[in-house]
Design an enzyme around this catalytic site. Structure first.
Site, PDB file in Angstrom:
ATOM      1  N   HIS A  26     -26.811   6.513 -17.005  1.00  0.00           N
ATOM      2  CA  HIS A  26     -26.633   7.845 -17.859  1.00  0.00           C
ATOM      3  C   HIS A  26     -26.665   7.276 -19.760  1.00  0.00           C
ATOM      4  O   HIS A  26     -26.342   5.637 -20.045  1.00  0.00           O
ATOM      5  CB  HIS A  26     -25.256   8.258 -18.096  1.00  0.00           C
ATOM      6  N   CYS A  62     -28.407  10.068 -12.224  1.00  0.00           N
ATOM      7  CA  CYS A  62     -26.569   9.741 -11.457  1.00  0.00           C
ATOM      8  C   CYS A  62     -26.737  10.896 -10.311  1.00  0.00           C
ATOM      9  O   CYS A  62     -28.148  10.720  -9.702  1.00  0.00           O
ATOM     10  CB  CYS A  62     -25.963  10.422 -12.198  1.00  0.00           C
TER      11      CYS A  62
END
Length: 507
Positions: A435, A331
């Site tokens: 994630h 991310c």
């Protein structure tokens, strides 16, 4: 309407989240339909529901303990700090923008109907709601406009159990001081105390419990021992961020502890391995010579990138990558590894910032925030260090505001089922927006296999004098590890707490 019980604590990190999860697992074992609720949560660890809505990671963990699907109404208000004085405000799973602390303090009264509606929705679906408070109910400067501790308990007419953290000392003062600073009507709601994180002989504690009755007539419900559980935590007080998780001595894994680090739970499975130790590194001198570097997510990508550059940590990571050490970003950490991050819509202060230039990609921040659960697949023809990961299916969730532009040298790392590029790699550098990518034992095993191969090829000394080292493939997915932890937690709570008293409060 559902029955309820509220768990409050004398301070942050007293164990409210874990005790709540344990009670929910007990109710599940006993065949009772139950759900978690936390009206307002301040945390950078978040989760995305199937509908693409955000909630605190702790409430997602508690829903997992209860055996139910996480819903945004379990945590209607989520605050994600973006600076020391500002926060992104997420209501019913969607961001409504950033606010300074003083502005939010004035605004939050308007969110009371949102909290009430979320609770009513949840109470209509389940028989019991276990509510978690936040911080301490004894913050007298916040009591007037409280919407998460006693203010909420009054709102939904909930009995309260108060947890004290004996590991940090002064537990009797914690408990007594907390109730003495409450209003009389709130004090009456506290039906019992729990002493948490106890180490040692309970016989030594018993005289104190008896003497405490001279000062306060609220009964003790039980003493819970200090537990080491691999469960998701929600905030920066997590012990894993302060200490190296030393499970094994083969591989040294360094995770860059960014100032606004988020979803550090992404690396929990490595912490559970017998051949890996995990360190969360804040300073250049702590980095050393790890076998791999992870750069995690962050709520403030540009400012965190600037800070690690000022401290020399960015240059140290680039130097390690230049010497062949694998670097992997998730991310925000993935975005940092590119050549440039630009913020034309002023989402993080505006302007441009040069990235670490480990990946041929640029990131542009936009106002739209992508939040979605994702099924993906690692590309089939990875080369070099990451080749063992080729073709493995993976799943997780995305939470980010930036979109990527890839250069000609960028090679596809992972693709979503609908054909969207989810990550890229270049040599020993790689990253993904996903994630939960390493929640799969298959993925984690494959990466560790690559580390074993690299160490073997580096020579006998690097391989601890062994001609060959084989990765043990006896690991489990993080969901299996969590399930065992919930069962163990429930067993300990049944042994430690007065269960008949607990059920009498709920009824």
């Amino acid at each position: 309407m559902a029955k309820n019980l509220m768990i409050q604590g004398t301070m942050s990190n007293a164990g409210k989240s874990v005790i709540t999860a344990g009670i929910l697992r007990i109710l599940k074992q006993d065949g009772i339909s139950a759900a978690p609720f936390k009206s307002q949560n301040m945390a950078l660890n978040s989760f995305v529901t199937k509908e693409g809505l955000e909630l605190g990671r702790a409430q997602a963990m508690q829903a997992e303990a209860a055996g139910i699907e996480p819903l945004s109404c379990m945590n209607p208000i989520l605050l994600k700090p973006t600076s020391d004085t500002g926060t992104q405000v997420i209501v019913n799973g969607k961001s409504i923008g950033d606010m300074p602390a003083d502005e939010y303090y004035r605004y939050k009264k308007k969110l009371i109907p949102v909290i009430q509606e979320a609770y009513r929705k949840l109470a209509g679906m389940y028989d019991v709601i276990i509510i978690e408070g936040a911080g301490s109910p004894a913050e007298i400067n916040l009591q007037e406009n409280d919407i998460v501790n006693m203010g909420l308990a009054r709102m939904i007419n909930a009995p309260v159990l108060l947890i004290g953290d004996i590991d940090r000392g002064g537990v009797f003062a914690q408990l007594l001081g907390t109730v003495e600073l409450m209003k009389e009507e709130d004090r009456k709601r506290v039906r019992g105390f729990i002493i948490n994180k106890f180490r040692g002989d309970e016989e030594i504690l018993k005289p104190g419990l008896k003497q405490f009755g001279n000062y306060c007539k609220i009964p003790f419900m039980g003493i819970v021992p200090y537990l080491h559980l691999n469960l998701d935590e929600e905030d920066s007080l997590s012990e894993r961020l302060r200490n190296a998780v030393i499970a094994g001595d083969v591989f040294d894994i360094a995770v860059i502890h960014l100032p606004h680090i988020s979803n550090y739970t992404d690396f929990a499975l490595f912490e559970n391995r017998q051949d890996c130790s995990v360190r969360y590194v804040q300073r250049k001198q702590e980095l050393g010579k790890p076998d791999i570097v992870f750069i995690p997510g962050t709520k403030n990508t540009i400012n965190d990138l600037r800070q690690i550059r000022q401290e020399g940590l960015a240059a140290a990571v680039i130097s390690l990558a230049g010497r062949g050490v694998p670097v992997f970003g998730i991310c925000g950490g993935y975005q940092m590894m590119g050549t440039e991050i630009s913020d034309p819509d002023n989402m993080e202060g505006g302007g441009k910032e040069t990235g670490l230039s480990l990946l041929p990609m640029k990131t542009i921040f936009r106002k739209e925030k992508l939040t979605s659960q994702v099924s993906a697949k690692v590309c089939r023809k990875l080369t070099g260090f990451y080749a063992p990961l080729s073709g493995i299916r993976c799943s997780g969730y995305e939470i980010h505001m930036g979109s990527a532009e890839y250069g000609e040298d960028a090679e596809n790392f992972s693709m979503t089922e609908d054909g969207r590029l989810n990550g890229c790699f270049c040599g020993n550098a790689a990253g993904t927006y996903l994630h939960g990518f390493f929640d799969s034992a298959e993925i984690t095993d494959a990466l560790v296999k690559a580390l074993y191969k690299r160490k073997k090829n580096a020579g006998p000394k690097a391989a601890f004098g062994q001609e060959s080292i084989k990765s043990e493939k006896n690991q489990e997915d993080i969901s299996v590890i969590h399930e065992k932890a919930y069962e163990y937690l429930a067993k300990v709570l049944r042994e430690s707490l007065d269960m008949s008293f607990l059920y009498s409060l709920i009824k």
